[in-house]
Design a protein around this motif. Structure first.
Motif, PDB file in Angstrom:
ATOM      1  N   GLY A 144       0.820  -1.208   0.000  1.00 46.45           N
ATOM      2  CA  GLY A 144       0.000   0.000   0.000  1.00 46.45           C
ATOM      3  C   GLY A 144       0.849   1.251   0.000  1.00 46.45           C
ATOM      4  N   VAL A 145       0.189   2.398   0.100  1.00 47.23           N
ATOM      5  CA  VAL A 145       0.891   3.678   0.078  1.00 47.23           C
ATOM      6  C   VAL A 145       0.657   4.415   1.388  1.00 47.23           C
ATOM      7  CG1 VAL A 145       0.653   3.858  -2.418  1.00 47.23           C
ATOM      8  CG2 VAL A 145      -1.041   4.944  -0.956  1.00 47.23           C
ATOM      9  N   THR A 146       1.527   5.386   1.656  1.00 56.05           N
ATOM     10  CA  THR A 146       1.366   6.277   2.797  1.00 56.05           C
ATOM     11  C   THR A 146       1.127   7.678   2.264  1.00 56.05           C
ATOM     12  OG1 THR A 146       2.842   4.941   4.165  1.00 56.05           O
ATOM     13  CG2 THR A 146       2.453   7.215   4.868  1.00 56.05           C
ATOM     14  N   TRP A 147       0.027   8.286   2.692  1.00 58.94           N
ATOM     15  CA  TRP A 147      -0.347   9.600   2.172  1.00 58.94           C
ATOM     16  C   TRP A 147       0.201  10.721   3.044  1.00 58.94           C
ATOM     17  CZ3 TRP A 147      -2.388   9.669  -2.525  1.00 58.94           C
ATOM     18  CH2 TRP A 147      -3.039   8.518  -2.980  1.00 58.94           C
ATOM     19  N   ALA A 148       0.545  11.819   2.398  1.00 57.39           N
ATOM     20  CA  ALA A 148       0.891  13.024   3.150  1.00 57.39           C
ATOM     21  C   ALA A 148      -0.333  13.435   3.975  1.00 57.39           C
ATOM     22  CB  ALA A 148       1.303  14.144   2.199  1.00 57.39           C
ATOM     23  N   GLU A 164      -7.832   1.893   8.667  1.00 60.12           N
ATOM     24  CA  GLU A 164      -6.545   1.262   8.956  1.00 60.12           C
ATOM     25  C   GLU A 164      -6.377  -0.051   8.199  1.00 60.12           C
ATOM     26  OE1 GLU A 164      -4.845   2.448  13.293  1.00 60.12           O
ATOM     27  OE2 GLU A 164      -6.558   1.067  13.295  1.00 60.12           O
ATOM     28  N   ASN A 165      -7.477  -0.604   7.706  1.00 57.91           N
ATOM     29  CA  ASN A 165      -7.433  -1.826   6.903  1.00 57.91           C
ATOM     30  C   ASN A 165      -7.074  -1.568   5.450  1.00 57.91           C
ATOM     31  OD1 ASN A 165      -9.759  -0.525   6.161  1.00 57.91           O
ATOM     32  ND2 ASN A 165     -11.126  -2.272   6.492  1.00 57.91           N
ATOM     33  N   GLY A 166      -6.819  -0.299   5.093  1.00 60.20           N
ATOM     34  CA  GLY A 166      -6.430   0.041   3.728  1.00 60.20           C
ATOM     35  C   GLY A 166      -7.592   0.195   2.771  1.00 60.20           C
ATOM     36  N   GLN A 167      -8.824   0.175   3.273  1.00 57.10           N
ATOM     37  CA  GLN A 167     -10.005   0.296   2.419  1.00 57.10           C
ATOM     38  C   GLN A 167     -10.629   1.692   2.547  1.00 57.10           C
ATOM     39  OE1 GLN A 167     -11.220  -2.211   0.222  1.00 57.10           O
ATOM     40  NE2 GLN A 167      -9.179  -2.975   0.727  1.00 57.10           N
ATOM     41  N   LEU A 168     -11.194   2.159   1.427  1.00 56.32           N
ATOM     42  CA  LEU A 168     -11.847   3.460   1.393  1.00 56.32           C
ATOM     43  C   LEU A 168     -13.324   3.343   1.749  1.00 56.32           C
ATOM     44  CD1 LEU A 168     -10.527   5.255  -1.827  1.00 56.32           C
ATOM     45  CD2 LEU A 168     -10.210   5.982   0.541  1.00 56.32           C
ATOM     46  N   TYR A 169     -13.839   4.385   2.430  1.00 54.60           N
ATOM     47  CA  TYR A 169     -15.254   4.452   2.769  1.00 54.60           C
ATOM     48  C   TYR A 169     -15.768   5.832   2.388  1.00 54.60           C
ATOM     49  CZ  TYR A 169     -13.995   0.277   5.349  1.00 54.60           C
ATOM     50  OH  TYR A 169     -13.518  -0.969   5.677  1.00 54.60           O
ATOM     51  N   ASP A 170     -16.844   5.857   1.602  1.00 52.16           N
ATOM     52  CA  ASP A 170     -17.415   7.109   1.099  1.00 52.16           C
ATOM     53  C   ASP A 170     -18.586   7.500   1.987  1.00 52.16           C
ATOM     54  OD1 ASP A 170     -18.454   9.240  -0.295  1.00 52.16           O
ATOM     55  OD2 ASP A 170     -18.241   8.310  -2.263  1.00 52.16           O
ATOM     56  N   THR A 171     -18.348   8.453   2.883  1.00 49.98           N
ATOM     57  CA  THR A 171     -19.393   8.847   3.822  1.00 49.98           C
ATOM     58  C   THR A 171     -20.554   9.547   3.125  1.00 49.98           C
ATOM     59  OG1 THR A 171     -18.283  10.951   4.320  1.00 49.98           O
ATOM     60  CG2 THR A 171     -17.697   9.045   5.677  1.00 49.98           C
ATOM     61  N   LYS A 172     -20.288  10.139   1.961  1.00 55.59           N
ATOM     62  CA  LYS A 172     -21.376  10.790   1.224  1.00 55.59           C
ATOM     63  C   LYS A 172     -22.312   9.778   0.585  1.00 55.59           C
ATOM     64  CE  LYS A 172     -19.140  15.224   0.337  1.00 55.59           C
ATOM     65  NZ  LYS A 172     -18.750  16.240  -0.668  1.00 55.59           N
ATOM     66  N   GLN A 173     -21.852   8.528   0.504  1.00 55.06           N
ATOM     67  CA  GLN A 173     -22.700   7.451   0.004  1.00 55.06           C
ATOM     68  C   GLN A 173     -23.271   6.618   1.153  1.00 55.06           C
ATOM     69  OE1 GLN A 173     -23.527   7.034  -3.224  1.00 55.06           O
ATOM     70  NE2 GLN A 173     -22.314   8.847  -3.746  1.00 55.06           N
ATOM     71  N   GLY A 174     -23.102   7.110   2.368  1.00 51.80           N
ATOM     72  CA  GLY A 174     -23.661   6.423   3.523  1.00 51.80           C
ATOM     73  C   GLY A 174     -22.758   5.386   4.149  1.00 51.80           C
ATOM     74  N   GLY A 180     -14.546  -1.808  14.948  1.00 49.94           N
ATOM     75  CA  GLY A 180     -13.191  -2.269  15.182  1.00 49.94           C
ATOM     76  C   GLY A 180     -12.164  -1.731  14.216  1.00 49.94           C
ATOM     77  N   VAL A 181     -12.602  -0.978  13.185  1.00 53.15           N
ATOM     78  CA  VAL A 181     -11.682  -0.396  12.206  1.00 53.15           C
ATOM     79  C   VAL A 181     -11.596   1.105  12.442  1.00 53.15           C
ATOM     80  CG1 VAL A 181     -11.208   0.024   9.764  1.00 53.15           C
ATOM     81  CG2 VAL A 181     -12.158  -2.171  10.494  1.00 53.15           C
ATOM     82  N   ASN A 182     -10.408   1.602  12.732  1.00 54.13           N
ATOM     83  CA  ASN A 182     -10.197   3.025  12.967  1.00 54.13           C
ATOM     84  C   ASN A 182      -9.742   3.711  11.686  1.00 54.13           C
ATOM     85  OD1 ASN A 182     -10.710   2.944  15.816  1.00 54.13           O
ATOM     86  ND2 ASN A 182      -8.692   1.998  16.086  1.00 54.13           N
ATOM     87  N   PRO A 183      -9.875   5.026  11.628  1.00 55.03           N
ATOM     88  CA  PRO A 183      -9.345   5.746  10.466  1.00 55.03           C
ATOM     89  C   PRO A 183      -7.821   5.602  10.396  1.00 55.03           C
ATOM     90  CG  PRO A 183     -10.845   7.137  11.737  1.00 55.03           C
ATOM     91  CD  PRO A 183     -10.570   5.927  12.570  1.00 55.03           C
TER      92      PRO A 183
END
Length: 322
Positions: A144-148, A164-174, A180-183
């Motif tokens: 994976g990558v590390t973002w600024a 923290e699991n490397g997956q994206l979540y779109d809050t605008k899509q609900g 158990g997964v933190n940002p």
């Protein structure tokens, strides 16, 4: 190998399937029109929507990024190699904590082996849709990558949260983070202070090779572009060579390790006992280790090709030779 079996090992440029939500900056203005392609291996995409063309990896991944003019990829870092060559367009690569430590402009056919562990980004500064082809070190592309930090903060304002699991979540899509997964945490100031800020003088001579120079160097034999004793000395877990019209003889080729062929210009005939296939600019072909074949331009005119060869070196940080 039959021609049909070989075709399963070829990803045609015209058949590439893009993902427009591959990374955390997919909604951030200025980066929201980019397309990501995973050609061999899963790459470093953070989206479950990413299509992978060939799952098997030869010790490295092949991908691509397509962007319209003025679209940029945000600052991030890798723990293994990230090598790009420009297939279409004109691109600016920049690096540093804020993207201002150094920059270089690459034209079609130019290649860059970006040092590991530094923040880097890239932008299409041409006048039309551009495409850069990528080689990422390791079967897992470094994990994976590390973002600024500012990239993560900007993305949150546009609804995208990276777990923290490397997956994206779109809050605008609900979408919400699972229990158990933190940002994904941003890097601390102490960690950021240790990240290298190389100048253009540090990077360009050792990490950039120009297409026209490579065409001359490959006049009678393949030019070694990336490798322990290559033009760009490094040991990223693979070697990169550049081939022109006069680089190869008519004798069969058999290489001990897996090979990926990536034509840059012209049309190339790949032939073997049992069949033949034509490879075109933007196509990607994965050949198994020890596969005997012939490779020659199939038409007159300019012809060039990048050849990536796996080896026994471990994928890891950019080699310093020390």
């Amino acid at each position: 190998m039959t021609p049909a079996e070989m075709e399963k090992r070829v990803v045609r440029y015209g058949d590439l399937i893009p993902c427009k939500t591959a990374f955390i900056d997919a909604h951030t203005p200025g980066s929201d029109q980019k397309e990501n392609f995973t050609i061999i291996g899963g790459g470093v995409s953070e989206s479950a929507d990413q299509h992978v063309h060939i799952n098997d990896t030869p010790g490295f991944n092949i991908g691509a990024a397509g962007q319209p003019p003025k679209c940029r990829n945000s600052l991030h870092s890798h723990t293994t190699a990230e090598v790009f060559f420009v297939l279409k367009g004109r691109w600016r690569f920049f690096w540093g904590r804020w993207g201002d430590a150094g920059e270089v402009t690459l034209e079609e056919g130019d290649i860059i082996n970006i040092p590991t562990g530094i923040f880097r980004g890239f932008e299409n500064i041409g006048t039309d849709y551009g495409m850069i082809m990528a080689v990422l070190g390791g079967d897992d592309a470094g994990g994976g990558v590390t973002w600024a930090p500012q990239v993560i903060q900007d993305a949150a304002q546009h609804g995208l949260v990276l777990g923290e699991n490397g997956q994206l979540y779109d809050t605008k899509q609900g979408a919400t983070l699972p229990d158990g997964v933190n940002p994904m945490p941003v890097l601390s100031d102490a960690v950021l202070a240790k990240i290298s800020e190389p100048t253009a003088l540090d990077v360009i001579p050792r990490h950039v090779a120009r297409y026209l120079d490579l065409m001359g160097l490959a006049g009678k034999s393949p030019a070694k572009v990336i490798g322990e004793d290559a033009i760009l000395p490094d040991k990223p877990g693979f070697d990169v060579e550049f081939l022109g019209r006069g680089s190869l003889s008519d004798n069969p080729i058999s290489i001990e390790h897996s090979v990926v062929l990536m034509p840059m210009r012209g049309h190339w005939q790949l032939s073997w006992e049992g069949g033949a296939s034509t490879l075109n600019p933007g196509d990607t072909c994965l050949l198994p280790a020890g596969f005997a074949h012939n490779l020659n331009p199939s038409m007159t005119g300019e012809a060039s090709l990048y050849r990536v060869i796996s080896n026994d070196d471990p994928a890891g940080p950019t080699w310093t030779g020390k």
